[in-house]
Motif scaffolding. Structure first.
Motif, mmCIF file in Angstrom:
data_model
loop_
_atom_site.group_PDB
_atom_site.id
_atom_site.type_symbol
_atom_site.label_atom_id
_atom_site.label_comp_id
_atom_site.label_asym_id
_atom_site.label_seq_id
_atom_site.Cartn_x
_atom_site.Cartn_y
_atom_site.Cartn_z
ATOM 1 N N LYS A 155 2.673 -32.021 10.858
ATOM 2 C CA LYS A 155 3.260 -30.916 10.095
ATOM 3 C C LYS A 155 2.202 -29.895 9.706
ATOM 4 C CE LYS A 155 6.177 -29.968 6.064
ATOM 5 N NZ LYS A 155 6.886 -30.573 4.884
ATOM 6 N N GLY A 156 1.028 -30.363 9.313
ATOM 7 C CA GLY A 156 -0.043 -29.447 8.917
ATOM 8 C C GLY A 156 -0.474 -28.549 10.059
ATOM 9 N N SER A 157 -0.588 -29.118 11.260
ATOM 10 C CA SER A 157 -0.967 -28.320 12.433
ATOM 11 C C SER A 157 0.107 -27.297 12.764
ATOM 12 C CB SER A 157 -1.215 -29.234 13.635
ATOM 13 O OG SER A 157 -2.344 -30.057 13.414
ATOM 14 N N TRP A 158 1.381 -27.705 12.655
ATOM 15 C CA TRP A 158 2.486 -26.780 12.908
ATOM 16 C C TRP A 158 2.484 -25.631 11.900
ATOM 17 C CZ3 TRP A 158 7.257 -27.422 9.709
ATOM 18 C CH2 TRP A 158 8.157 -26.361 9.935
ATOM 19 N N LEU A 159 2.343 -25.942 10.605
ATOM 20 C CA LEU A 159 2.411 -24.909 9.585
ATOM 21 C C LEU A 159 1.238 -23.941 9.672
ATOM 22 C CD1 LEU A 159 3.687 -26.911 6.470
ATOM 23 C CD2 LEU A 159 4.958 -25.281 7.876
ATOM 24 N N LEU A 160 0.042 -24.443 9.979
ATOM 25 C CA LEU A 160 -1.105 -23.551 10.114
ATOM 26 C C LEU A 160 -0.926 -22.642 11.327
ATOM 27 C CD1 LEU A 160 -3.818 -22.554 9.138
ATOM 28 C CD2 LEU A 160 -4.905 -24.454 10.377
ATOM 29 N N SER A 161 -0.448 -23.209 12.417
ATOM 30 C CA SER A 161 -0.170 -22.392 13.601
ATOM 31 C C SER A 161 0.878 -21.323 13.281
ATOM 32 C CB SER A 161 0.331 -23.272 14.755
ATOM 33 O OG SER A 161 -0.628 -24.227 15.126
ATOM 34 N N LYS A 162 1.945 -21.739 12.634
ATOM 35 C CA LYS A 162 3.032 -20.824 12.285
ATOM 36 C C LYS A 162 2.526 -19.662 11.440
ATOM 37 C CE LYS A 162 7.527 -20.874 9.893
ATOM 38 N NZ LYS A 162 8.480 -21.730 9.112
ATOM 39 N N ALA A 163 1.655 -19.951 10.491
ATOM 40 C CA ALA A 163 1.128 -18.916 9.603
ATOM 41 C C ALA A 163 0.240 -17.915 10.332
ATOM 42 C CB ALA A 163 0.353 -19.571 8.457
ATOM 43 N N LEU A 164 -0.410 -18.367 11.401
ATOM 44 C CA LEU A 164 -1.359 -17.508 12.105
ATOM 45 C C LEU A 164 -0.777 -16.840 13.347
ATOM 46 C CD1 LEU A 164 -4.635 -19.626 11.826
ATOM 47 C CD2 LEU A 164 -4.035 -17.547 10.579
ATOM 48 N N VAL A 165 0.402 -17.249 13.786
ATOM 49 C CA VAL A 165 0.993 -16.676 15.007
ATOM 50 C C VAL A 165 1.113 -15.149 14.953
ATOM 51 C CG1 VAL A 165 3.205 -16.452 16.229
ATOM 52 C CG2 VAL A 165 2.124 -18.685 16.001
ATOM 53 N N PRO A 166 1.543 -14.544 13.847
ATOM 54 C CA PRO A 166 1.640 -13.077 13.845
ATOM 55 C C PRO A 166 0.312 -12.385 14.173
ATOM 56 C CG PRO A 166 2.810 -13.983 11.965
ATOM 57 C CD PRO A 166 2.046 -15.117 12.580
ATOM 58 N N TYR A 167 -0.789 -12.973 13.731
ATOM 59 C CA TYR A 167 -2.106 -12.374 13.956
ATOM 60 C C TYR A 167 -2.608 -12.687 15.366
ATOM 61 C CZ TYR A 167 -1.328 -12.235 9.010
ATOM 62 O OH TYR A 167 -0.752 -12.014 7.782
ATOM 63 N N LEU A 168 -2.266 -13.860 15.865
ATOM 64 C CA LEU A 168 -2.596 -14.194 17.245
ATOM 65 C C LEU A 168 -1.827 -13.290 18.210
ATOM 66 C CD1 LEU A 168 -2.556 -18.073 16.876
ATOM 67 C CD2 LEU A 168 -4.570 -16.696 17.409
ATOM 68 N N LYS A 169 -0.578 -12.977 17.882
ATOM 69 C CA LYS A 169 0.198 -12.033 18.689
ATOM 70 C C LYS A 169 -0.473 -10.668 18.706
ATOM 71 C CE LYS A 169 4.917 -13.882 18.232
ATOM 72 N NZ LYS A 169 6.294 -13.608 17.705
ATOM 73 N N ALA A 170 -0.922 -10.221 17.544
ATOM 74 C CA ALA A 170 -1.532 -8.900 17.435
ATOM 75 C C ALA A 170 -2.821 -8.796 18.232
ATOM 76 C CB ALA A 170 -1.803 -8.582 15.961
ATOM 77 N N SER A 171 -3.485 -9.930 18.468
ATOM 78 C CA SER A 171 -4.737 -9.902 19.229
ATOM 79 C C SER A 171 -4.488 -9.559 20.694
ATOM 80 C CB SER A 171 -5.456 -11.249 19.143
ATOM 81 O OG SER A 171 -4.843 -12.209 19.987
ATOM 82 N N GLY A 172 -3.292 -9.815 21.171
ATOM 83 C CA GLY A 172 -2.934 -9.520 22.549
ATOM 84 C C GLY A 172 -3.229 -10.638 23.525
ATOM 85 N N SER A 173 -4.061 -11.586 23.113
ATOM 86 C CA SER A 173 -4.413 -12.713 23.993
ATOM 87 C C SER A 173 -4.854 -13.906 23.156
ATOM 88 C CB SER A 173 -5.526 -12.329 24.973
ATOM 89 O OG SER A 173 -6.674 -11.872 24.265
ATOM 90 N N GLY A 174 -3.995 -14.296 22.223
ATOM 91 C CA GLY A 174 -4.336 -15.374 21.306
ATOM 92 C C GLY A 174 -4.414 -16.730 21.982
ATOM 93 N N LYS A 175 -5.197 -17.619 21.386
ATOM 94 C CA LYS A 175 -5.366 -18.976 21.911
ATOM 95 C C LYS A 175 -5.196 -19.984 20.783
ATOM 96 C CE LYS A 175 -6.684 -17.494 26.028
ATOM 97 N NZ LYS A 175 -7.974 -17.835 26.623
ATOM 98 N N ILE A 176 -4.437 -21.027 21.052
ATOM 99 C CA ILE A 176 -4.340 -22.174 20.146
ATOM 100 C C ILE A 176 -4.793 -23.406 20.909
ATOM 101 C CG2 ILE A 176 -2.821 -23.647 18.773
ATOM 102 C CD1 ILE A 176 -0.991 -21.258 18.341
ATOM 103 N N VAL A 177 -5.703 -24.148 20.313
ATOM 104 C CA VAL A 177 -6.171 -25.406 20.882
ATOM 105 C C VAL A 177 -5.855 -26.511 19.880
ATOM 106 C CG1 VAL A 177 -8.133 -26.721 21.746
ATOM 107 C CG2 VAL A 177 -8.012 -24.244 22.166
ATOM 108 N N ASN A 178 -4.956 -27.404 20.248
ATOM 109 C CA ASN A 178 -4.606 -28.540 19.405
ATOM 110 C C ASN A 178 -5.448 -29.746 19.807
ATOM 111 O OD1 ASN A 178 -2.526 -27.164 17.995
ATOM 112 N ND2 ASN A 178 -1.135 -27.489 19.720
#
Length: 252
Positions: free
Chosen positions: A120-143
């Motif tokens: 849940k913690g990984s999901w919520l942190l990802s969820k909170a940062l997705v808008p900014y990762l989208k704005a970067s144009g080429s965001g990366k998430i590594v779980n």
């Protein structure tokens, strides 16, 4: 290659020690500004200060992955400083003291806490940062998962199940975020020599060393290169993948 992450801002949870600290250090040496998050506020600040003394770019903030309000507050703090986010490593997890019992003896409260922090913690942190990762144009998430979920490590069920969930979540996230050009991938390390694995019985350590194609212990720096690659532009067409980095204990 050097400076693979130049001008990127990378957020790393669980960055006060162990794998998270190793990832933060590697990313900073590749030119990134690292945002180091951990529940251990003093420890993570001290580690960020050490990186800054080396001329590297690092900031820190406290986060409790078991608390949605803490996650929100931490993200608001780092965004207030700078709203650029190019990558996220979800490394924060509960690992120490979660093994040693079989499924019949496992404590229900511990099971719930492992799932709350690790998944849940990984999901919520990802969820909170997705808008900014989208704005970067080429965001990366590594779980960060674990190869325990690939071979079914016994007497470690909650942790193993949580890391299996991380692998599955990675694939769903990759499908959902692909339209925003966000790549989501997963690393499954083997048993690594860090503080969190100091409690692991020697028999399990020996089992890993003897069972690997590369017959030696695994250290955090063995995984750093894969994380840097997945955060860099070199992996811009790689998503939804789980990469075991374990010296060949498990083949994918």
């Amino acid at each position: 290659m050097n400076n693979l992450l130049s001008d990127k801002r990378i957020v790393i949870s669980g960055a006060a020690r162990g794998l998270g600290l190793s990832f933060a250090t590697a990313c900073a040496h590749q030119g990134a500004e690292v945002v180091m998050l951990d529940i251990l506020e003093d420890d993570v600040k001290a580690q960020a200060d050490l990186l800054k003394k080396q001329g590297l770019k690092a900031v820190s903030a406290q986060i409790d992955l078991a608390s949605s309000s803490s996650i929100t507050a931490s993200v608001e703090k780092l965004i207030a400083q700078n709203n650029q986010v190019d990558g996220l490593i979800n490394c924060g997890a509960l690992a120490t003291g979660v093994g040693g019992k079989n499924m019949m003896d496992y404590d229900e409260d511990l099971w719930d806490r492992v799932m709350q922090i690790n998944v849940k913690g990984s999901w919520l942190l990802s969820k909170a940062l997705v808008p900014y990762l989208k704005a970067s144009g080429s965001g990366k998430i590594v779980n960060i998962a674990s190869d325990t979920a690939l071979w079914g490590a016994p007497n470690l069920m909650a942790y193993t199940a949580s890391k299996g969930a991380i692998i599955a979540m990675t694939r769903s996230m990759a499908r959902e975020l692909g339209e925003s050009n966000i790549c989501v991938n997963c690393i499954a390390p083997g048993l690594t020599i860090v503080e969190a694995t100091a409690y692991v019985p020697q028999q399990r350590h020996d089992q890993y060393v003897q069972g690997r194609a590369l017959n030696r212990k695994q250290y955090p720096e063995d995984i750093d290169g894969t994380a840097v690659y997945l955060l860099s532009d070199l992996s811009s067409f790689v998503t939804g993948q789980n990469i075991p980095v374990n010296g060949g204990f498990v083949f994918n």
